[in-house]
Design a protein around this motif. Structure first.
Motif, mmCIF file in Angstrom:
data_model
loop_
_atom_site.group_PDB
_atom_site.id
_atom_site.type_symbol
_atom_site.label_atom_id
_atom_site.label_comp_id
_atom_site.label_asym_id
_atom_site.label_seq_id
_atom_site.Cartn_x
_atom_site.Cartn_y
_atom_site.Cartn_z
ATOM 1 N N THR A 1 94.574 -3.526 53.497
ATOM 2 C CA THR A 1 95.235 -4.655 52.837
ATOM 3 C C THR A 1 96.700 -4.322 52.578
ATOM 4 O O THR A 1 97.042 -3.151 52.408
ATOM 5 C CB THR A 1 94.560 -4.943 51.477
ATOM 6 O OG1 THR A 1 94.380 -3.694 50.792
ATOM 7 C CG2 THR A 1 93.223 -5.632 51.640
ATOM 8 N N THR B 1 99.817 -3.839 50.367
ATOM 9 C CA THR B 1 100.262 -3.675 48.981
ATOM 10 C C THR B 1 101.646 -4.292 48.917
ATOM 11 O O THR B 1 102.573 -3.799 49.562
ATOM 12 C CB THR B 1 100.329 -2.184 48.600
ATOM 13 O OG1 THR B 1 99.020 -1.646 48.686
ATOM 14 C CG2 THR B 1 100.858 -1.991 47.192
ATOM 15 N N GLY C 1 96.894 1.915 57.269
ATOM 16 C CA GLY C 1 97.237 0.606 56.711
ATOM 17 C C GLY C 1 96.928 -0.526 57.674
ATOM 18 O O GLY C 1 96.059 -0.396 58.552
ATOM 19 N N VAL D 1 98.682 -1.846 60.001
ATOM 20 C CA VAL D 1 99.358 -1.691 61.297
ATOM 21 C C VAL D 1 100.236 -2.921 61.598
ATOM 22 O O VAL D 1 100.116 -3.574 62.640
ATOM 23 C CB VAL D 1 98.370 -1.394 62.455
ATOM 24 C CG1 VAL D 1 99.043 -0.488 63.514
ATOM 25 C CG2 VAL D 1 97.084 -0.730 61.988
ATOM 26 N N ARG E 1 103.335 -3.411 62.530
ATOM 27 C CA ARG E 1 104.154 -3.512 63.748
ATOM 28 C C ARG E 1 103.340 -4.090 64.909
ATOM 29 O O ARG E 1 103.803 -4.945 65.648
ATOM 30 C CB ARG E 1 104.695 -2.122 64.117
ATOM 31 C CG ARG E 1 105.917 -2.143 65.019
ATOM 32 C CD ARG E 1 106.354 -0.729 65.379
ATOM 33 N NE ARG E 1 105.374 -0.013 66.197
ATOM 34 C CZ ARG E 1 105.230 -0.178 67.522
ATOM 35 N NH1 ARG E 1 105.992 -1.045 68.172
ATOM 36 N NH2 ARG E 1 104.308 0.518 68.190
ATOM 37 N N HIS E 2 102.087 -3.661 65.039
ATOM 38 C CA HIS E 2 101.223 -4.166 66.112
ATOM 39 C C HIS E 2 100.894 -5.643 65.872
ATOM 40 O O HIS E 2 100.784 -6.422 66.813
ATOM 41 C CB HIS E 2 99.916 -3.366 66.185
ATOM 42 C CG HIS E 2 100.110 -1.929 66.578
ATOM 43 N ND1 HIS E 2 99.152 -1.208 67.250
ATOM 44 C CD2 HIS E 2 101.158 -1.068 66.402
ATOM 45 C CE1 HIS E 2 99.591 0.034 67.449
ATOM 46 N NE2 HIS E 2 100.798 0.137 66.942
ATOM 47 N N ASN F 1 94.090 1.181 67.522
ATOM 48 C CA ASN F 1 92.871 1.980 67.437
ATOM 49 C C ASN F 1 91.948 1.433 66.331
ATOM 50 O O ASN F 1 92.337 1.356 65.167
ATOM 51 C CB ASN F 1 93.271 3.426 67.137
ATOM 52 C CG ASN F 1 92.126 4.388 67.268
ATOM 53 O OD1 ASN F 1 90.965 4.003 67.124
ATOM 54 N ND2 ASN F 1 92.437 5.638 67.525
HETATM 55 P P1 NAP Z 1 100.085 1.799 58.853
HETATM 56 O O1 NAP Z 1 99.555 0.440 58.849
HETATM 57 O O2 NAP Z 1 99.085 2.896 58.636
HETATM 58 O O3 NAP Z 1 100.829 2.044 60.214
HETATM 59 C C1 NAP Z 1 101.872 2.976 60.401
HETATM 60 C C2 NAP Z 1 101.994 3.323 61.880
HETATM 61 O O4 NAP Z 1 100.964 4.264 62.216
HETATM 62 C C3 NAP Z 1 101.777 2.162 62.817
HETATM 63 O O5 NAP Z 1 102.956 1.426 62.999
HETATM 64 C C4 NAP Z 1 101.278 2.852 64.057
HETATM 65 O O6 NAP Z 1 102.313 3.517 64.734
HETATM 66 C C5 NAP Z 1 100.407 3.954 63.461
HETATM 67 N N1 NAP Z 1 99.012 3.497 63.233
HETATM 68 C C6 NAP Z 1 98.359 3.379 62.052
HETATM 69 N N2 NAP Z 1 97.109 2.981 62.238
HETATM 70 C C7 NAP Z 1 96.950 2.810 63.569
HETATM 71 C C8 NAP Z 1 95.885 2.395 64.380
HETATM 72 N N3 NAP Z 1 94.695 2.047 63.839
HETATM 73 N N4 NAP Z 1 96.062 2.328 65.720
HETATM 74 C C9 NAP Z 1 97.237 2.674 66.270
HETATM 75 N N5 NAP Z 1 98.282 3.083 65.542
HETATM 76 C C10 NAP Z 1 98.153 3.152 64.211
HETATM 77 O O7 NAP Z 1 101.186 1.982 57.718
HETATM 78 P P2 NAP Z 1 102.438 1.042 57.317
HETATM 79 O O8 NAP Z 1 102.988 0.363 58.524
HETATM 80 O O9 NAP Z 1 103.298 1.922 56.504
HETATM 81 O O10 NAP Z 1 101.819 -0.046 56.358
HETATM 82 C C11 NAP Z 1 101.497 -1.379 56.742
HETATM 83 C C12 NAP Z 1 100.838 -2.066 55.578
HETATM 84 O O11 NAP Z 1 99.611 -1.421 55.280
HETATM 85 C C13 NAP Z 1 101.660 -2.052 54.311
HETATM 86 O O12 NAP Z 1 101.797 -3.372 53.818
HETATM 87 C C14 NAP Z 1 100.870 -1.197 53.337
HETATM 88 O O13 NAP Z 1 100.924 -1.721 52.024
HETATM 89 C C15 NAP Z 1 99.466 -1.295 53.879
HETATM 90 N N6 NAP Z 1 98.614 -0.101 53.630
HETATM 91 C C16 NAP Z 1 97.316 -0.343 53.252
HETATM 92 C C17 NAP Z 1 96.440 0.695 53.079
HETATM 93 C C18 NAP Z 1 95.037 0.386 52.670
HETATM 94 O O14 NAP Z 1 94.676 -0.768 52.503
HETATM 95 N N7 NAP Z 1 94.200 1.371 52.507
HETATM 96 C C19 NAP Z 1 96.845 2.006 53.317
HETATM 97 C C20 NAP Z 1 98.169 2.234 53.729
HETATM 98 C C21 NAP Z 1 99.034 1.175 53.892
HETATM 99 P P3 NAP Z 1 103.169 2.847 65.937
HETATM 100 O O15 NAP Z 1 103.831 1.662 65.340
HETATM 101 O O16 NAP Z 1 104.084 3.949 66.314
HETATM 102 O O17 NAP Z 1 102.196 2.483 67.024
#
Ligand code: NAP
Ligand code: MG
Length: 402
Positions: free
Chosen positions: A75, A77, A307, A309, A311-312, A325
């Protein structure tokens, strides 16, 4: 094949962005064709949290307390940008923070190991699970900068009005101070969650602090763990053939690096913050980290460690092909289904979840994987596939196993 029946509903917490897309794909391709999926659905997507003034997050946590098992999608934040992007009424709190506070739980993170994605530490053969205490210490600190000539003292005013004082430092020149606290009850909950989870997954539990330097603060953590172990858990640990092991944090780090894995490492809040990133990175990929919140009274909430993701997702919205993934989200589902199967005595459900995990690992080991893994995998022949094709390939192998 008849669809597998469930007894108690699983609390389903839907989420945001790319993981919300993956959530639906997993259900459509891999779950509902085989299971008469019984869930109590809570939409924790940011729009619905806003529409319900975040009540839905609280309701989902109370439902988890009631039924005992939940599965959660990642989700958002909200930060200032998200408030604008989603035109939010408020900058709602982190759902994970809210749920954790209600369940009083500890988060356990473990990597999914597959051939071809080799840990940077070559002797690591089994997962290392990190348990991080999620209350207090530096995260609830009080800090000040101190001018030259000032004296800093620690003062505790007790309920009867008496005081206990200790000099922190006589500042001849300017400096800084910091006050930290923790609460016995929170440390006890943490310890219980750790002992229960170790018994649950039948793995040794390690705990580390710096009690030789912090003779009251860290020592209190050590004592609480030790007292609980001796009074409530020792017999059960011995019967299960697992052990509880306390050591200093620096000794733990050295042992972890030399180990082959296969245990739970419980850490104080800051140590857990740092070590979980170290362990996750060393195992190869954040997208392969699973996470489960375990309350001291045995309530479980499964999720992916990553999180939404974002960007995707933006690429997906523009009609682009995504290769995100889904393994950690898929394992959140299988973890929750297995726990439901165990609690409700449904062997067919447990067997199904096991086979689904096997099928997904086999897919990657057959060389079919998403882009993040393709760039890491040491397999000679690999094919990078998009988000949906990966799940369909898992389904092809699942059908073989069933
Ligand atoms: P993220 O969603 O974990 O992604 C960061 C980067 O890590 C992505 O841009 C991607 O890299 C790579 N990545 C993460 N998970 C992936 C997957 N399943 N498959 C492929 N690549 C993956 O972190 P964020 O962009 O900092 O956060 C996005 C949102 O998620 C924010 O709004 C944050 O609040 C929320 N968040 C939620 C939780 C939770 O609910 N537990 C935890 C953390 C963050 P590339 O772009 O290089 O491909
Ligand atoms: Mg961190």
């Amino acid at each position: 094949m008849d669809k597998i029946k469930m007894i108690t509903p699983l609390v389903e917490m839907d989420g945001d962005e790319m993981t919300r897309i993956i959530w639906k794909m997993i259900k459509d391709i891999l779950l509902t064709p085989y299971i008469d999926l019984k869930t109590e659905y809570y939409d924790l997507g940011l729009q619905n949290r806003d529409a319900t003034d975040d009540k839905v997050t609280f309701d989902s946590a109370y439902a988890t307390k009631k039924y005992g098992v939940a599965v959660k999608c990642a989700t958002i934040t909200p930060n200032a940008e998200r408030v604008t992007e989603y035109k939010l009424k408020e900058m709602w709190k982190s759902p994970n923070g809210t749920i954790r506070a209600i369940l009083d739980g500890t988060v356990f993170r473990s990597p999914i190991l597959v051939k071809g994605i080799e840990p940077f530490i070559s002797n690591w053969k089994k997962p290392i699970t990190i348990a991080r205490h999620a209350y207090g210490d530096v995260y609830r600190n009080v800090e000040m900068t101190v001018p030259a000539g000032a004296k800093a003292e620690l003062i505790v005013t007790k309920a009867d009005g008496t005081e206990e004082r200790a000099l922190i430092h006589d500042f001849k020149t300017a400096g800084i101070i910091q006050g930290q606290h923790n609460i016995d009850k929170s440390i006890e909950s943490f310890a219980k969650s750790c002992f229960n989870f170790a018994l649950d997954i039948k793995q040794d539990l390690w705990f580390s602090t710096k009690d030789t330097i912090s003779k009251k603060y860290d020592h209190r953590f050590k004592d609480i763990f030790n007292d609980l172990y001796e009074s409530e858990y020792k017999d059960q640990f011995e019967k299960s053939g697992i052990s509880y092991f306390y050591t200093l944090i620096d000794d733990a780090v050295a042992r972890v690096i030399r180990s082959e894995g296969g245990y739970i490492w419980a850490c104080k809040n800051y140590d857990g913050d740092v070590m979980s990133d170290m362990v996750a990175t060393a195992f190869g990929s954040l997208a392969m980290m699973t996470s489960v919140l375990v309350s001291p009274d045995g309530v479980y909430e499964y999720e992916a460690a990553h999180g939404t993701v974002q960007r995707h997702y933006y690429k997906y919205l523009k009609g682009g092909d995504t290769s995100t993934n889904s393994m950690a989200t898929l394992f959140a589902w299988t973890g929750a289904l297995k726990k439901r199967a165990e609690l409700d005595h449904i062997p067919a459900l447990n067997d199904f979840a096991d086979k689904l995990e096997k099928a997904s690992i086999q897919t990657i080991e057959d060389g079919i994987m998403t882009g993040d893994l393709a760039s890491l995998s040491t397999l000679p022949n690999k094919t990078m596939v998009n988000t949906e094709t990966f799940l369909k390939e898992v389904n092809n192998r699942l059908i073989q196993l069933l």
